[in-house]
Scaffold this active site. Structure first.
Site, mmCIF file in Angstrom:
data_model
loop_
_atom_site.group_PDB
_atom_site.id
_atom_site.type_symbol
_atom_site.label_atom_id
_atom_site.label_comp_id
_atom_site.label_asym_id
_atom_site.label_seq_id
_atom_site.Cartn_x
_atom_site.Cartn_y
_atom_site.Cartn_z
ATOM 1 N N ASP A 85 0.844 -1.204 0.000
ATOM 2 C CA ASP A 85 0.000 0.000 0.000
ATOM 3 C C ASP A 85 0.877 1.251 0.000
ATOM 4 O O ASP A 85 2.039 1.210 0.417
ATOM 5 C CB ASP A 85 -0.886 0.036 1.252
ATOM 6 C CG ASP A 85 -1.847 -1.127 1.304
ATOM 7 O OD1 ASP A 85 -2.185 -1.667 0.239
ATOM 8 O OD2 ASP A 85 -2.239 -1.496 2.435
HETATM 9 N N1 URA Z 1 -1.148 -6.086 3.766
HETATM 10 C C1 URA Z 1 -1.669 -4.848 3.819
HETATM 11 O O1 URA Z 1 -2.705 -4.633 4.410
HETATM 12 N N2 URA Z 1 -1.011 -3.865 3.193
HETATM 13 C C2 URA Z 1 0.145 -4.034 2.537
HETATM 14 O O2 URA Z 1 0.708 -3.091 1.992
HETATM 15 C C3 URA Z 1 0.675 -5.328 2.507
HETATM 16 C C4 URA Z 1 0.003 -6.335 3.127
#
Ligand code: URA
Length: 242
Positions: free
Chosen positions: A102
């Site tokens: 993310d």
């Molecule tokens: N899980 C998440 O919620 N976000 C990420 O960036 C990676 C794994």
């Protein structure tokens, strides 16, 4: 492999622009000009030329990056936000992130120009273990730990169980280490929110046997051939652990 993809992988142009080059009659296969973008070639046997210049098979590149928060795991953002590509100064060729973190997640991200490697690493059947450090709101309860280790029912189905270790129990937050075996979208945040402990910050610290080591945020290094082979072997064997 489709000719346009081969041209894109060879760094000639994006796939769409490569299709136009083919239609414009600038590409030849084994000495004969072609004009159909849908042509399929064998990269090991066919000789491909662009304006009469033979294309060399592209060197495969595999990078491990310590992604800072605030960078998108994509090659381009229509809104003009920074992407991880902005961190790869000095790398020639078109690379793609292998999976995603993310925007606000930090840590270990692989990038490669090897489509087959990428597909194996992100294929749901072949996923390797991913380790995260998460700071969550509240004091993580035994009940939540049990739920996480059994798997959590999310809107896209039951997850496999996660291994969770508490690293720091603070007054209003808990720092945990969590290993998951799949790679669904926003999986760690969704699992933790589901059990009542929303994520404040998240960092991926390991992927199978790979760790960030002394890579600082924003830094990357090439994987060693043995590391690439190790990841492929793990993915192929279906064993996800270290
Ligand atoms: N899980 C998440 O919620 N976000 C990420 O960036 C990676 C794994």
């Amino acid at each position: 492999m489709r000719l346009a993809k081969y041209l894109a992988d060879a760094g000639v142009a994006s796939r769409r622009k490569a299709e136009k080059l083919i239609v414009d009659g600038r590409i030849s296969i084994n000495g004969a000009l072609v004009s159909e973008p849908g042509r399929v070639i064998d990269p090991d046997l066919d000789i491909i030329e662009f304006d009469g210049q033979m294309l060399k098979p592209q060197n495969k590149i595999y990078l491990i990056l310590n992604k800072p928060a605030g960078y998108l795991s994509s090659t381009y953002d229509p809104q003009g936000r920074p992407t991880v590509m902005d961190l790869l100064k000095g790398i020639q060729g078109r690379l793609y992130p292998v999976g995603r973190l993310d925007l606000d997640t930090r840590g270990l991200l692989l990038l490669s120009n090897d489509g087959e490697f990428t597909n194996k690493m992100i294929h749901p059947r072949y996923q390797v273990d991913k380790k995260y450090q998460a700071l969550v709101k509240g004091r993580l309860s035994q009940k939540a730990l049990r739920q996480l280790s059994r798997g959590v029912e999310l809107e896209d189905g039951l997850t496999s169980g996660a291994s969770v270790k508490v690293l720091e129990l603070n007054l209003q937050s808990t720092l945990i280490e969590m290993v998951i075996h799949e790679g669904r979208k926003r999986q760690v945040k969704r699992m933790l929110a589901h059990v009542g402990f929303p994520v404040i910050s998240l960092k991926r610290t390991a992927l199978a046997f790979l760790v960030l080591g002394n890579l600082k945020e924003g830094e990357y290094r090439h994987l060693h051939p043995g590391e690439v082979k190790g990841l492929l072997d793990l993915a192929q064997s279906g064993v996800t652990g270290k």
